[in-house]
Design a protein around this motif. Sequence first.
Motif, mmCIF file in Angstrom:
data_model
loop_
_atom_site.group_PDB
_atom_site.id
_atom_site.type_symbol
_atom_site.label_atom_id
_atom_site.label_comp_id
_atom_site.label_asym_id
_atom_site.label_seq_id
_atom_site.Cartn_x
_atom_site.Cartn_y
_atom_site.Cartn_z
ATOM 1 N N ASP A 167 0.805 -1.215 0.000
ATOM 2 C CA ASP A 167 0.000 0.000 0.000
ATOM 3 C C ASP A 167 0.842 1.270 0.000
ATOM 4 O OD1 ASP A 167 -2.138 -1.661 0.075
ATOM 5 O OD2 ASP A 167 -2.796 -1.150 2.097
ATOM 6 N N ASN A 168 2.036 1.205 0.569
ATOM 7 C CA ASN A 168 2.861 2.406 0.685
ATOM 8 C C ASN A 168 4.281 1.999 1.059
ATOM 9 O OD1 ASN A 168 3.379 5.349 1.008
ATOM 10 N ND2 ASN A 168 3.567 4.846 3.171
ATOM 11 N N THR A 169 5.242 2.783 0.613
ATOM 12 C CA THR A 169 6.632 2.629 1.048
ATOM 13 C C THR A 169 7.055 3.905 1.754
ATOM 14 O OG1 THR A 169 7.231 1.093 -0.724
ATOM 15 C CG2 THR A 169 9.020 2.301 0.328
ATOM 16 N N TYR A 170 7.462 3.757 3.012
ATOM 17 C CA TYR A 170 7.911 4.893 3.820
ATOM 18 C C TYR A 170 9.426 4.860 3.924
ATOM 19 C CZ TYR A 170 8.878 7.690 7.980
ATOM 20 O OH TYR A 170 9.395 8.609 8.854
ATOM 21 N N MET A 171 10.061 6.002 3.658
ATOM 22 C CA MET A 171 11.509 6.126 3.765
ATOM 23 C C MET A 171 11.859 7.357 4.596
ATOM 24 S SD MET A 171 12.674 5.169 -0.138
ATOM 25 C CE MET A 171 11.290 6.047 -0.885
ATOM 26 N N GLN A 172 12.857 7.212 5.439
ATOM 27 C CA GLN A 172 13.328 8.328 6.250
ATOM 28 C C GLN A 172 14.850 8.294 6.321
ATOM 29 O OE1 GLN A 172 11.416 8.972 10.078
ATOM 30 N NE2 GLN A 172 13.327 9.702 10.989
ATOM 31 N N ASN A 173 15.452 9.442 6.059
ATOM 32 C CA ASN A 173 16.913 9.544 6.152
ATOM 33 C C ASN A 173 17.264 10.719 7.057
ATOM 34 O OD1 ASN A 173 19.554 8.451 4.836
ATOM 35 N ND2 ASN A 173 19.806 10.675 4.873
ATOM 36 N N ASP A 174 18.115 10.446 8.042
ATOM 37 C CA ASP A 174 18.593 11.473 8.974
ATOM 38 C C ASP A 174 20.105 11.586 8.835
ATOM 39 O OD1 ASP A 174 16.245 12.259 10.970
ATOM 40 O OD2 ASP A 174 16.067 10.115 10.536
ATOM 41 N N PHE A 175 20.560 12.716 8.291
ATOM 42 C CA PHE A 175 21.983 12.977 8.119
ATOM 43 C C PHE A 175 22.392 14.109 9.050
ATOM 44 C CE2 PHE A 175 25.353 15.539 6.204
ATOM 45 C CZ PHE A 175 26.362 14.594 6.114
ATOM 46 N N GLY A 176 23.560 13.972 9.688
ATOM 47 C CA GLY A 176 23.992 15.011 10.597
ATOM 48 C C GLY A 176 25.503 15.123 10.683
ATOM 49 N N LYS A 188 25.013 19.587 16.999
ATOM 50 C CA LYS A 188 24.706 18.754 15.846
ATOM 51 C C LYS A 188 23.807 19.501 14.869
ATOM 52 C CE LYS A 188 22.682 14.316 14.469
ATOM 53 N NZ LYS A 188 22.000 13.092 14.942
ATOM 54 N N ALA A 189 24.211 19.552 13.606
ATOM 55 C CA ALA A 189 23.383 20.083 12.523
ATOM 56 C C ALA A 189 22.843 18.910 11.736
ATOM 57 C CB ALA A 189 24.199 20.999 11.620
ATOM 58 N N GLY A 190 21.525 18.879 11.535
ATOM 59 C CA GLY A 190 20.915 17.712 10.910
ATOM 60 C C GLY A 190 19.972 18.073 9.782
ATOM 61 N N LEU A 191 19.815 17.137 8.843
ATOM 62 C CA LEU A 191 18.876 17.267 7.732
ATOM 63 C C LEU A 191 18.090 15.964 7.643
ATOM 64 C CD1 LEU A 191 17.732 18.748 5.267
ATOM 65 C CD2 LEU A 191 19.607 17.764 3.915
ATOM 66 N N GLN A 192 16.771 16.072 7.761
ATOM 67 C CA GLN A 192 15.898 14.899 7.731
ATOM 68 C C GLN A 192 14.984 14.946 6.509
ATOM 69 O OE1 GLN A 192 12.161 14.238 10.251
ATOM 70 N NE2 GLN A 192 13.669 12.993 11.374
ATOM 71 N N HIS A 193 14.897 13.827 5.808
ATOM 72 C CA HIS A 193 13.952 13.651 4.706
ATOM 73 C C HIS A 193 13.018 12.495 5.053
ATOM 74 C CE1 HIS A 193 16.844 16.083 2.426
ATOM 75 N NE2 HIS A 193 15.881 16.277 1.537
ATOM 76 N N ARG A 194 11.704 12.717 4.881
ATOM 77 C CA ARG A 194 10.688 11.694 5.125
ATOM 78 C C ARG A 194 9.816 11.609 3.869
ATOM 79 N NH1 ARG A 194 9.723 11.351 10.721
ATOM 80 N NH2 ARG A 194 7.487 11.212 10.408
ATOM 81 N N HIS A 195 9.608 10.395 3.353
ATOM 82 C CA HIS A 195 8.914 10.246 2.076
ATOM 83 C C HIS A 195 7.951 9.069 2.118
ATOM 84 C CE1 HIS A 195 8.414 10.575 -2.296
ATOM 85 N NE2 HIS A 195 8.474 9.259 -2.328
ATOM 86 N N ASN A 196 6.712 9.302 1.666
ATOM 87 C CA ASN A 196 5.712 8.266 1.470
ATOM 88 C C ASN A 196 5.393 8.190 -0.016
ATOM 89 O OD1 ASN A 196 4.598 7.350 4.297
ATOM 90 N ND2 ASN A 196 4.778 9.580 4.431
ATOM 91 N N THR A 197 5.409 6.996 -0.596
ATOM 92 C CA THR A 197 5.199 6.879 -2.037
ATOM 93 C C THR A 197 3.737 7.036 -2.428
ATOM 94 O OG1 THR A 197 5.028 4.465 -1.832
ATOM 95 C CG2 THR A 197 7.207 5.384 -2.345
#
Length: 218
Positions: A167-176, A188-197
């Motif tokens: 039904d869906n693919t969830y992806m999350q990436n946390d870079f810091g 800490k400086a961070g960049l987060q991406h969250r994606h639902n297809t």
Amino acid sequence: MSSSGNSRSDSINAKLNFKFEDAQWKHDLFAAGFRQRAEQTVLADPADPDSATRVMEVSANRYELGGTTARKLDDRNALYASLRYENDDFAAFDYQATVSVGWGHQAIKSDDTNLYFEVGPGYKHVKDRVTGDSDGYFIGRGKMDYSHKLTENTSLVDTFLVEAGSDNTYMQNDFGVQVAMSSRLAIKAGLQHRHNTDVPDGVKKTDRLTTVNLVYNF
């Protein structure tokens, strides 16, 4: 973080992470939250521009809880069980709850670099934000934890999570990038991406969050 003047906004984000490891077991528990308010113009009477007032309204509100317990098979391999729950008032889904089991592998472990993988099957239950419908389905889960020390006090860290289902693919990436100021305190400086297809109409598939935090090691 807050701003004032011609426009006003404030936000807060925090994360707690507890890790414990011995010769046979490895435990990782976490809790995270993000809340933001921004000033909006509201018309008491839509036909009267002079009725406008400026109020602070919540524009982001999310919290996440989870944990993983792993039973070591040897120095490199382990069997794990994992739980994750997320509640988000402004995303495609009101909540996502996931349980999974699988295999973990320590690919690299040195003084400067660590690379750890997890992969296995799981089950996810979600509630659609637009329709209010709930649904559950089986998923495949994968996770990567990476860290590399650039200098004595500067490190790169990256965590990637994928929960893939029909039904869906969830992806999350946390870079810091983390800079230690002492044995306990760091910035800490961070960049987060969250994606639902797969999301409802009118809802964006990707959310991004940039943060600068103080990190304290207990």
